[in-house]
Structures are given as structure tokens and as C-alpha cells.
Enzyme design. Structure first.
Site, PDB file in Angstrom:
ATOM      1  N   LEU A 258      -5.201  -7.346   2.183  1.00  0.00           N
ATOM      2  CA  LEU A 258      -3.821  -7.648   2.594  1.00  0.00           C
ATOM      3  C   LEU A 258      -3.671  -7.039   3.978  1.00  0.00           C
ATOM      4  O   LEU A 258      -4.023  -5.877   4.181  1.00  0.00           O
ATOM      5  CB  LEU A 258      -2.830  -7.036   1.605  1.00  0.00           C
ATOM      6  CG  LEU A 258      -1.342  -7.367   1.773  1.00  0.00           C
ATOM      7  CD1 LEU A 258      -0.611  -7.261   0.436  1.00  0.00           C
ATOM      8  CD2 LEU A 258      -0.656  -6.463   2.769  1.00  0.00           C
TER       9      LEU A 258
ATOM     10  N   VAL B 170      -1.521  -7.335   8.068  1.00  0.00           N
ATOM     11  CA  VAL B 170      -0.449  -7.866   8.923  1.00  0.00           C
ATOM     12  C   VAL B 170      -0.866  -7.658  10.376  1.00  0.00           C
ATOM     13  O   VAL B 170      -1.407  -6.598  10.733  1.00  0.00           O
ATOM     14  CB  VAL B 170       0.883  -7.117   8.618  1.00  0.00           C
ATOM     15  CG1 VAL B 170       1.946  -7.428   9.643  1.00  0.00           C
ATOM     16  CG2 VAL B 170       1.375  -7.474   7.206  1.00  0.00           C
TER      17      VAL B 170
ATOM     18  N   GLY C 153       5.416  -3.266  10.616  1.00  0.00           N
ATOM     19  CA  GLY C 153       6.635  -2.456  10.566  1.00  0.00           C
ATOM     20  C   GLY C 153       7.912  -3.267  10.472  1.00  0.00           C
ATOM     21  O   GLY C 153       9.007  -2.727  10.586  1.00  0.00           O
TER      22      GLY C 153
ATOM     23  N   GLY D  19       4.396  -6.860   5.426  1.00  0.00           N
ATOM     24  CA  GLY D  19       3.444  -6.337   4.442  1.00  0.00           C
ATOM     25  C   GLY D  19       4.064  -6.300   3.051  1.00  0.00           C
ATOM     26  O   GLY D  19       3.451  -6.722   2.066  1.00  0.00           O
ATOM     27  N   ALA D  20       5.312  -5.807   2.979  1.00  0.00           N
ATOM     28  CA  ALA D  20       6.011  -5.758   1.688  1.00  0.00           C
ATOM     29  C   ALA D  20       6.214  -7.166   1.135  1.00  0.00           C
ATOM     30  O   ALA D  20       6.021  -7.405  -0.061  1.00  0.00           O
ATOM     31  CB  ALA D  20       7.359  -5.060   1.860  1.00  0.00           C
TER      32      ALA D  20
ATOM     33  N   ASP E 153      -7.608  -3.112  -3.574  1.00  0.00           N
ATOM     34  CA  ASP E 153      -8.653  -2.340  -2.895  1.00  0.00           C
ATOM     35  C   ASP E 153      -8.054  -1.803  -1.607  1.00  0.00           C
ATOM     36  O   ASP E 153      -7.692  -2.591  -0.736  1.00  0.00           O
ATOM     37  CB  ASP E 153      -9.838  -3.248  -2.529  1.00  0.00           C
ATOM     38  CG  ASP E 153     -10.824  -3.395  -3.663  1.00  0.00           C
ATOM     39  OD1 ASP E 153     -10.799  -2.549  -4.588  1.00  0.00           O
ATOM     40  OD2 ASP E 153     -11.614  -4.345  -3.620  1.00  0.00           O
TER      41      ASP E 153
ATOM     42  N   TYR F 136       0.028   1.347  -0.757  1.00  0.00           N
ATOM     43  CA  TYR F 136       0.073   0.862  -2.144  1.00  0.00           C
ATOM     44  C   TYR F 136       0.732   1.878  -3.082  1.00  0.00           C
ATOM     45  O   TYR F 136       1.447   1.500  -4.011  1.00  0.00           O
ATOM     46  CB  TYR F 136      -1.334   0.506  -2.624  1.00  0.00           C
ATOM     47  CG  TYR F 136      -1.873  -0.769  -2.018  1.00  0.00           C
ATOM     48  CD1 TYR F 136      -1.155  -1.961  -2.094  1.00  0.00           C
ATOM     49  CD2 TYR F 136      -3.108  -0.795  -1.375  1.00  0.00           C
ATOM     50  CE1 TYR F 136      -1.643  -3.138  -1.538  1.00  0.00           C
ATOM     51  CE2 TYR F 136      -3.607  -1.974  -0.819  1.00  0.00           C
ATOM     52  CZ  TYR F 136      -2.865  -3.132  -0.897  1.00  0.00           C
ATOM     53  OH  TYR F 136      -3.344  -4.301  -0.362  1.00  0.00           O
TER      54      TYR F 136
HETATM   55  C1  LIG Z   1      -0.550  -1.700   5.509  1.00  0.00           C
HETATM   56  C2  LIG Z   1       0.130  -2.920   6.168  1.00  0.00           C
HETATM   57  C3  LIG Z   1      -0.255  -4.172   5.398  1.00  0.00           C
HETATM   58  C4  LIG Z   1       1.652  -2.719   6.077  1.00  0.00           C
HETATM   59  O1  LIG Z   1       2.275  -3.879   6.618  1.00  0.00           O
HETATM   60  P1  LIG Z   1       3.655  -3.780   7.412  1.00  0.00           P
HETATM   61  O2  LIG Z   1       4.162  -5.161   7.639  1.00  0.00           O
HETATM   62  O3  LIG Z   1       3.488  -2.932   8.606  1.00  0.00           O
HETATM   63  O4  LIG Z   1       4.541  -3.007   6.345  1.00  0.00           O
HETATM   64  P2  LIG Z   1       6.113  -3.189   6.084  1.00  0.00           P
HETATM   65  O5  LIG Z   1       6.821  -3.245   7.398  1.00  0.00           O
HETATM   66  O6  LIG Z   1       6.320  -4.329   5.169  1.00  0.00           O
HETATM   67  O7  LIG Z   1       6.452  -1.853   5.348  1.00  0.00           O
HETATM   68  C5  LIG Z   1       6.961  -1.833   4.029  1.00  0.00           C
HETATM   69  C6  LIG Z   1       7.154  -0.404   3.640  1.00  0.00           C
HETATM   70  O8  LIG Z   1       5.883   0.239   3.559  1.00  0.00           O
HETATM   71  C7  LIG Z   1       5.876   1.399   4.378  1.00  0.00           C
HETATM   72  N1  LIG Z   1       4.518   1.526   4.917  1.00  0.00           N
HETATM   73  C8  LIG Z   1       3.913   0.721   5.811  1.00  0.00           C
HETATM   74  N2  LIG Z   1       2.656   1.158   6.031  1.00  0.00           N
HETATM   75  C9  LIG Z   1       2.523   2.278   5.272  1.00  0.00           C
HETATM   76  C10 LIG Z   1       1.474   3.210   5.070  1.00  0.00           C
HETATM   77  N3  LIG Z   1       0.277   3.085   5.686  1.00  0.00           N
HETATM   78  N4  LIG Z   1       1.669   4.224   4.212  1.00  0.00           N
HETATM   79  C11 LIG Z   1       2.854   4.376   3.548  1.00  0.00           C
HETATM   80  N5  LIG Z   1       3.885   3.525   3.696  1.00  0.00           N
HETATM   81  C12 LIG Z   1       3.710   2.497   4.551  1.00  0.00           C
HETATM   82  C13 LIG Z   1       6.917   1.135   5.439  1.00  0.00           C
HETATM   83  O9  LIG Z   1       7.418   2.328   5.985  1.00  0.00           O
HETATM   84  C14 LIG Z   1       7.972   0.399   4.652  1.00  0.00           C
HETATM   85  O10 LIG Z   1       8.735   1.321   3.913  1.00  0.00           O
HETATM   86  P3  LIG Z   1      10.336   1.142   3.745  1.00  0.00           P
HETATM   87  O11 LIG Z   1      10.518  -0.160   3.007  1.00  0.00           O
HETATM   88  O12 LIG Z   1      10.744   2.330   2.930  1.00  0.00           O
HETATM   89  O13 LIG Z   1      10.881   1.100   5.114  1.00  0.00           O
HETATM   90  C15 LIG Z   1      -0.239  -3.040   7.662  1.00  0.00           C
HETATM   91  O14 LIG Z   1       0.021  -1.815   8.297  1.00  0.00           O
HETATM   92  C16 LIG Z   1      -1.680  -3.432   7.918  1.00  0.00           C
HETATM   93  O15 LIG Z   1      -2.025  -4.614   7.942  1.00  0.00           O
HETATM   94  N6  LIG Z   1      -2.550  -2.436   8.116  1.00  0.00           N
HETATM   95  C17 LIG Z   1      -3.951  -2.713   8.410  1.00  0.00           C
HETATM   96  C18 LIG Z   1      -4.678  -3.300   7.217  1.00  0.00           C
HETATM   97  C19 LIG Z   1      -4.517  -2.499   5.937  1.00  0.00           C
HETATM   98  O16 LIG Z   1      -4.592  -1.283   5.953  1.00  0.00           O
HETATM   99  N7  LIG Z   1      -4.320  -3.202   4.816  1.00  0.00           N
HETATM  100  C20 LIG Z   1      -4.060  -2.584   3.536  1.00  0.00           C
HETATM  101  C21 LIG Z   1      -4.830  -3.207   2.425  1.00  0.00           C
HETATM  102  S1  LIG Z   1      -6.611  -3.147   2.601  1.00  0.00           S
END
Ligand SMILES: CC(C)(COP(=O)(O)OP(=O)(O)OC[C@H]1O[C@@H](n2cnc3c(N)ncnc32)[C@H](O)[C@@H]1OP(=O)(O)O)[C@@H](O)C(=O)NCCC(=O)NCCS
Length: 167
Positions: A92, A94, A100, A104-105, A130, A140
């Protein structure tokens, strides 16, 4: 939060510039997602702007199993000593340009909804994810996923808990 369209990956989606900051997840989307779909190994769902084709986020989903011994004791209670069927969100991500902003949510909720639908047709005990690293792990955990015993990067959330979320 912007409006997004989430749909199954197809040849019209433009993945060429996708960059989530993690090379392995970028390359998988560009080089492997199509192959995995054609071979029925996983399905990839992508987020685009309405009317656009540029991929801003994605997840990949497939069926999987968790070995019984990897279940924490409280989760294994009452279950037969058999591997348990799960839906796996293997990847997953973004794009950095829109991280941000809630995408992602949204992708995670979409994947959980899909798992719930599937669980009406076949047995699914939990959703497994994973986590690629510590950042992913904490993302997660924020949504209630707990680590399995074989690897802290393997996390799961029982389907009965997801059902209660009313997604
Ligand atoms: C992890 C990831 C998918 C989050 O996507 P995003 O669009 O930035 O996240 P969102 O804006 O939807 O955030 C949703 C919530 O999760 C929180 N959040 C985002 N990343 C976070 C992290 N690494 N740790 C804890 N919380 C996190 C946000 O603060 C937000 O919280 P809130 O609703 O209380 O404000 C993105 O940072 C990403 O693609 N990272 C690189 C790939 C990765 O690590 N993927 C994970 C699965 S392998």
C-alpha cells in the site's frame, strides 16, 4: 481531502512517475503489478484524480494464510490447530506529492471493505498486512493491526473487528 477514484489497475493508468519514497514499492507497481494480475496472483487497485489517469496511490490484495503458530495466544484461543485463511494487503503506497492528505487511510479503508465483501463468500479470519519498515508498521498499528509472532512486520486485524467498524 481531495476526491479520488479507486479502480482496478488497467493499461490506461499512468504509473510511470509514481514515487512513494520507497523504491521497492515504486518498482513493484511499475514492473510487477500487471504480471501479478495477469497470473491471478494479486489484484492492484489504484487511486487517481477524477477524470485523470495518473496513479497517486495503490494497494495490492490477495488471498493468503497465516500459520497457526504465528497467532498470538489470545487470537489462537478456540481455533483448531490449522493455518488460518486471511486476505493479504501486500503493498500500500501513496505518491509523495499527496502524502499526508488522507489518501493512505482511504486506500486502507477501501481494501478493508473489499476484504469484508470477500468474507461473505469464503472464510476469512483476518486481514494481514506486510509492513515494509518501522514507518509502515506504525501506520498500520494506528488502525489496530497487531504483529504476528513470526515477524513483527506481519500484522493482522481479525475480520470480526473490521465488521464492527461499519465501513
Ligand atoms: C504510509 C502511507 C501509505 C500513508 O499514506 P498517507 O496518505 O500519507 O496517510 P494519510 O494522510 O491517509 O494518514 C492517515 C493517518 O495516518 C497517520 N500516518 C501516516 N503515516 C503514518 C506513519 N508512518 N505512522 C503513523 N501514523 C501515520 C496520519 O497522521 C493520519 O492520522 P490522522 O488521521 O490521525 O491525522 C504513505 O506514507 C506511504 O506511501 N509511505 C511509503 C510506503 C509505505 O510505507 N507503505 C506502507 C505499507 S508497505
Amino acid at each position: 481531502m481531495a476526491d479520488w477514484i479507486i479502480s482496478r489497475l488497467n493499461i490506461h493508468h499512468d504509473r510511470s512517475a509514481f514515487d512513494c519514497g520507497k523504491t521497492v514499492l515504486n518498482e513493484w507497481l511499475k514492473e510487477r503489478a500487471g504480471q501479478f494480475d495477469r497470473r491471478d496472483l494479486s489484484r492492484t487497485f489504484v487511486a487517481t484524480d477524477p477524470g485523470g489517469s495518473i496513479v497517486r496511490g495503490y494497494y495490492a490484495i490477495s488471498s493468503h494464510r497465516v500459520v497457526h503458530d504465528a497467532l498470538p495466544r489470545t487470537e489462537a484461543k478456540g481455533l483448531p490447530r490449522l493455518d488460518v485463511p486471511v486476505v493479504l494487503i501486500g503493498r500500500l503506497a501513496v505518491d509523495l506529492s499527496v502524502q499526508g492528505k488522507g489518501l493512505g487511510a482511504l486506500l486502507l479503508i477501501d481494501a478493508l471493505r473489499r476484504a469484508l465483501l470477500i468474507s461473505n463468500e469464503i472464510g476469512v479470519r483476518a486481514v494481514e498486512v506486510d509492513a515494509i519498515d518501522g514507518d509502515a508498521l506504525s501506520f498500520y498499528e494506528k488502525y489496530g493491526f497487531r504483529s504476528l509472532l513470526d515477524d513483527p512486520g506481519h500484522l493482522f486485524l481479525p475480520i470480526h473487528e473490521i465488521r464492527k467498524l461499519g465501513l
